[in-house]
Design a protein around this motif. Structure first.
Motif, PDB file in Angstrom:
ATOM      1  N   LEU A  61      36.107  43.547  37.550  1.00 52.97           N
ATOM      2  CA  LEU A  61      37.337  43.278  38.287  1.00 52.97           C
ATOM      3  C   LEU A  61      38.224  42.245  37.601  1.00 52.97           C
ATOM      4  O   LEU A  61      39.376  42.070  37.987  1.00 52.97           O
ATOM      5  CB  LEU A  61      37.011  42.783  39.702  1.00 52.97           C
ATOM      6  CG  LEU A  61      36.382  43.787  40.657  1.00 52.97           C
ATOM      7  CD1 LEU A  61      36.105  43.111  42.002  1.00 52.97           C
ATOM      8  CD2 LEU A  61      37.288  44.994  40.852  1.00 52.97           C
ATOM      9  N   GLY A  62      37.697  41.560  36.592  1.00 51.10           N
ATOM     10  CA  GLY A  62      38.477  40.529  35.913  1.00 51.10           C
ATOM     11  C   GLY A  62      39.860  40.982  35.476  1.00 51.10           C
ATOM     12  O   GLY A  62      40.873  40.352  35.816  1.00 51.10           O
ATOM     13  N   PRO A  63      39.972  42.106  34.720  1.00 49.32           N
ATOM     14  CA  PRO A  63      41.300  42.542  34.264  1.00 49.32           C
ATOM     15  C   PRO A  63      42.257  42.898  35.391  1.00 49.32           C
ATOM     16  O   PRO A  63      43.431  42.532  35.356  1.00 49.32           O
ATOM     17  CB  PRO A  63      40.977  43.772  33.409  1.00 49.32           C
ATOM     18  CG  PRO A  63      39.580  43.559  32.936  1.00 49.32           C
ATOM     19  CD  PRO A  63      38.891  42.880  34.082  1.00 49.32           C
ATOM     20  N   VAL A  64      41.776  43.591  36.425  1.00 50.59           N
ATOM     21  CA  VAL A  64      42.686  44.003  37.491  1.00 50.59           C
ATOM     22  C   VAL A  64      43.106  42.806  38.355  1.00 50.59           C
ATOM     23  O   VAL A  64      44.243  42.737  38.827  1.00 50.59           O
ATOM     24  CB  VAL A  64      42.059  45.111  38.368  1.00 50.59           C
ATOM     25  CG1 VAL A  64      40.960  44.586  39.258  1.00 50.59           C
ATOM     26  CG2 VAL A  64      43.127  45.807  39.189  1.00 50.59           C
ATOM     27  N   LEU A  65      42.208  41.826  38.525  1.00 54.79           N
ATOM     28  CA  LEU A  65      42.568  40.626  39.262  1.00 54.79           C
ATOM     29  C   LEU A  65      43.575  39.779  38.493  1.00 54.79           C
ATOM     30  O   LEU A  65      44.367  39.041  39.077  1.00 54.79           O
ATOM     31  CB  LEU A  65      41.321  39.791  39.566  1.00 54.79           C
ATOM     32  CG  LEU A  65      40.327  40.374  40.576  1.00 54.79           C
ATOM     33  CD1 LEU A  65      39.092  39.492  40.677  1.00 54.79           C
ATOM     34  CD2 LEU A  65      40.960  40.545  41.945  1.00 54.79           C
ATOM     35  N   SER A  66      43.547  39.886  37.165  1.00 60.67           N
ATOM     36  CA  SER A  66      44.412  39.054  36.325  1.00 60.67           C
ATOM     37  C   SER A  66      45.694  39.744  35.908  1.00 60.67           C
ATOM     38  O   SER A  66      46.627  39.077  35.446  1.00 60.67           O
ATOM     39  CB  SER A  66      43.644  38.640  35.058  1.00 60.67           C
ATOM     40  OG  SER A  66      42.429  38.030  35.373  1.00 60.67           O
ATOM     41  N   ALA A  67      45.772  41.056  36.049  1.00 64.76           N
ATOM     42  CA  ALA A  67      46.917  41.801  35.524  1.00 64.76           C
ATOM     43  C   ALA A  67      48.231  41.326  36.126  1.00 64.76           C
ATOM     44  O   ALA A  67      49.221  41.101  35.420  1.00 64.76           O
ATOM     45  CB  ALA A  67      46.733  43.299  35.787  1.00 64.76           C
ATOM     46  N   ALA A  68      48.263  41.144  37.451  1.00 65.86           N
ATOM     47  CA  ALA A  68      49.492  40.685  38.097  1.00 65.86           C
ATOM     48  C   ALA A  68      49.859  39.291  37.616  1.00 65.86           C
ATOM     49  O   ALA A  68      51.038  38.954  37.502  1.00 65.86           O
ATOM     50  CB  ALA A  68      49.332  40.701  39.611  1.00 65.86           C
ATOM     51  N   LEU A  69      48.842  38.475  37.305  1.00 61.22           N
ATOM     52  CA  LEU A  69      49.118  37.115  36.855  1.00 61.22           C
ATOM     53  C   LEU A  69      49.766  37.105  35.476  1.00 61.22           C
ATOM     54  O   LEU A  69      50.665  36.308  35.200  1.00 61.22           O
ATOM     55  CB  LEU A  69      47.832  36.303  36.843  1.00 61.22           C
ATOM     56  CG  LEU A  69      47.134  36.179  38.201  1.00 61.22           C
ATOM     57  CD1 LEU A  69      45.856  35.376  38.082  1.00 61.22           C
ATOM     58  CD2 LEU A  69      48.057  35.542  39.222  1.00 61.22           C
ATOM     59  N   PHE A  70      49.325  37.977  34.587  1.00 61.06           N
ATOM     60  CA  PHE A  70      50.006  38.110  33.296  1.00 61.06           C
ATOM     61  C   PHE A  70      51.443  38.573  33.509  1.00 61.06           C
ATOM     62  O   PHE A  70      52.371  38.093  32.861  1.00 61.06           O
ATOM     63  CB  PHE A  70      49.263  39.106  32.394  1.00 61.06           C
ATOM     64  CG  PHE A  70      48.066  38.538  31.705  1.00 61.06           C
ATOM     65  CD1 PHE A  70      48.210  37.580  30.718  1.00 61.06           C
ATOM     66  CD2 PHE A  70      46.789  38.950  32.035  1.00 61.06           C
ATOM     67  CE1 PHE A  70      47.104  37.046  30.066  1.00 61.06           C
ATOM     68  CE2 PHE A  70      45.670  38.429  31.398  1.00 61.06           C
ATOM     69  CZ  PHE A  70      45.836  37.468  30.402  1.00 61.06           C
ATOM     70  N   GLY A  71      51.627  39.518  34.432  1.00 61.63           N
ATOM     71  CA  GLY A  71      52.972  39.971  34.741  1.00 61.63           C
ATOM     72  C   GLY A  71      53.815  38.863  35.353  1.00 61.63           C
ATOM     73  O   GLY A  71      54.998  38.709  35.026  1.00 61.63           O
ATOM     74  N   LEU A  72      53.215  38.056  36.233  1.00 60.59           N
ATOM     75  CA  LEU A  72      53.914  36.922  36.826  1.00 60.59           C
ATOM     76  C   LEU A  72      54.392  35.951  35.755  1.00 60.59           C
ATOM     77  O   LEU A  72      55.525  35.462  35.793  1.00 60.59           O
ATOM     78  CB  LEU A  72      52.982  36.195  37.806  1.00 60.59           C
ATOM     79  CG  LEU A  72      52.753  36.873  39.158  1.00 60.59           C
ATOM     80  CD1 LEU A  72      51.459  36.371  39.790  1.00 60.59           C
ATOM     81  CD2 LEU A  72      53.918  36.602  40.081  1.00 60.59           C
ATOM     82  N   ALA A  73      53.523  35.662  34.801  1.00 61.92           N
ATOM     83  CA  ALA A  73      53.894  34.757  33.717  1.00 61.92           C
ATOM     84  C   ALA A  73      55.029  35.345  32.891  1.00 61.92           C
ATOM     85  O   ALA A  73      56.021  34.667  32.588  1.00 61.92           O
ATOM     86  CB  ALA A  73      52.678  34.480  32.835  1.00 61.92           C
TER      87      ALA A  73
END
Length: 452
Positions: A61-73
């Protein structure tokens, strides 16, 4: 008022009550932040359902939990300089529509890869919307109430995240996890229509960038009719000007130390928040709580952000850096306490709530701190880049807990590690306080003017 008068925009705003027009702007920006919190937290609350339905490991789940955060940045870093060039309004309206459409699309994902890509797209819109909403409301606020109003607006984020948890606890058993994403996408699309119809351009931005007097007069006229005969407008800044704008100002010699410390404090704050939003339901379930209890207790953590209202009032009266640093220091103690009390629900609930009050209060207040730190020429970039850099802290927080779980850390060990981030945020703000911005050499005061 005489026909040949020049009006100082900030003096005009300071001299009138926070009226109906400004309250409308506040409401529209508050809803943006509320939706941002709901949408950002949604993936953490549906994570247990993904584990069950798609038969994946927790570490997957690491990538999917972090994907929006990369997009947010990415969204924040790109939108900040753009907002200092083209204005706040267009970026806010466009970004709200973007994250709404992308979130609706993510509800139809059938694989983790699809969901990851769509969460990244959602994040781009979220990042741009949040940063520019903070800048927009700050530029319509009286000087003496900026921190209070801005932090009150930013309470929408933890409230939205908490609302996401409470609704998810009810919606997932009745309508499935996809319904949470559908709701999280349809609502911003509807709100985007209101923004397109009613949201004005920032009046401070228009003055600083030489927009037509008639356009500025029309906007300010909704605050006070005294401007009807004004022949021009001036803008006096409280923060020192450097002659630069955008990223050049934010990274200038005058501002670089404060900028880096804002980035570090906000980064570590989101390490804490996203580690807990994304992983607390899973960690508490593994500690022996039922899935429903784990979700409901976890929802108390973001709910604590309502304390930012009091923090904003204190920031307007006392030293803002010291106020927020104190919150981070006390939060570090509370976070350690979560790991210690996880086995006793009666103790866990108040510790989670108090820790949430401290962490979310401090983090929400960072937006007001950044907005008042920079002059208009660099405010959009300064706020957005702080938020953008902070989002990488969210990414780090998600992967940090995944790695700690992989290494079989105890629950106490996980929360003790997360607590270190709170101490680092406190130290960063103390360093910022010791290094205030000042202009080197002979630069003009931060005053822009417009007349014709």
């Amino acid at each position: 008022m005489k026909g040949a008068s020049l009006v100082d925009v900030q003096e005009l705003i300071n001299g009138h009550p926070f009226g109906r027009f400004q309250r409308l702007i506040f409401f529209m920006c508050f809803v943006i932040v509320l939706l941002d919190g709901f949408d950002t937290a949604a993936i953490g609350f549906i994570a247990p359902s993904l584990l069950t339905q798609w038969h994946v490991a927790k570490s997957d789940l690491g990538p999917v939990l972090s994907a929006a955060l990369f997009g947010l940045a990415f969204g924040a870093l790109v939108s900040g300089p753009l907002s200092d060039r083209v204005g706040r309004r267009a970026l806010i309206v466009g970004s709200v529509f973007l994250f709404g459409v992308a979130c609706v699309a993510s509800a139809f994902s059938t694989t983790l890869s699809q969901l990851t890509v769509l969460r990244f797209a959602t994040g781009i819109g979220l990042g741009a919307a949040m940063a520019n909403a903070v800048t927009m409301i700050d530029e319509f606020c009286p000087t003496g109430r900026r921190a209070t109003v801005t932090t009150l607006m930013c309470c929408g984020f933890p409230l939205g995240a908490a609302l996401g948890g409470l609704l998810a606890a009810w919606m997932i058993p009745h309508a499935g996890w996809r319904s949470v994403l559908m709701l999280g996408g349809a609502t911003p699309i509807l709100h985007g229509v209101l923004l397109w119809l009613k949201l004005p351009e920032s009046v401070r931005f228009m003055v600083a960038n030489g927009k037509p007097v008639a356009r500025i007069r029309a906007t300010l006229g909704r605050i006070s009719e005294d401007v009807i005969h004004a022949r021009g407008f001036v803008l006096t800044e409280s923060a020192p000007a450097t002659g630069d704008n955008g990223l050049g100002l934010v990274l200038s010699r005058s501002y670089i130390v404060g900028t880096l410390m804002l980035w570090l404090a906000a980064f570590m704050g989101l390490v804490i928040i996203y580690a807990l939003i994304n992983w607390m339901p899973i960690l508490l379930r593994d500690a022996g709580l039922s899935p429903k209890s784990a979700t409901l207790v976890s929802a108390l953590f973001p709910l604590g952000g309502v304390g930012a209202v009091l923090c904003g009032a204190l920031m307007d009266r006392f030293n803002a850096n010291f106020v927020i640093a104190t919150c981070y220091a006390l939060a570090a103690v509370g976070l350690f306490g979560i790991g210690v009390t996880a086995g006793t629900v009666s103790l866990l609930i108040p510790v989670v709530l108090v820790s949430g009050v401290l962490v979310n209060t401090a983090q929400a207040s960072m937006n007001a701190l950044a907005a008042t730190f920079y002059p208009t020429e660099g405010r959009g970039t300064g706020v957005a880049w702080m938020l953008g850099m902070a989002r990488f802290g969210g990414v780090a927080g998600s992967f940090l807990v995944a790695e700690l779980v992989r290494r079989h850390f105890t629950l106490v060990g996980v929360f003790a590690t997360i607590a270190i981030a709170g101490a680092l945020s406190c130290i960063a703000l103390l360093v910022k306080q010791a290094s205030p911005p000042h202009v080197f050499g002979t630069q003009p005061d931060g005053v822009g003017s417009l007349s014709h």
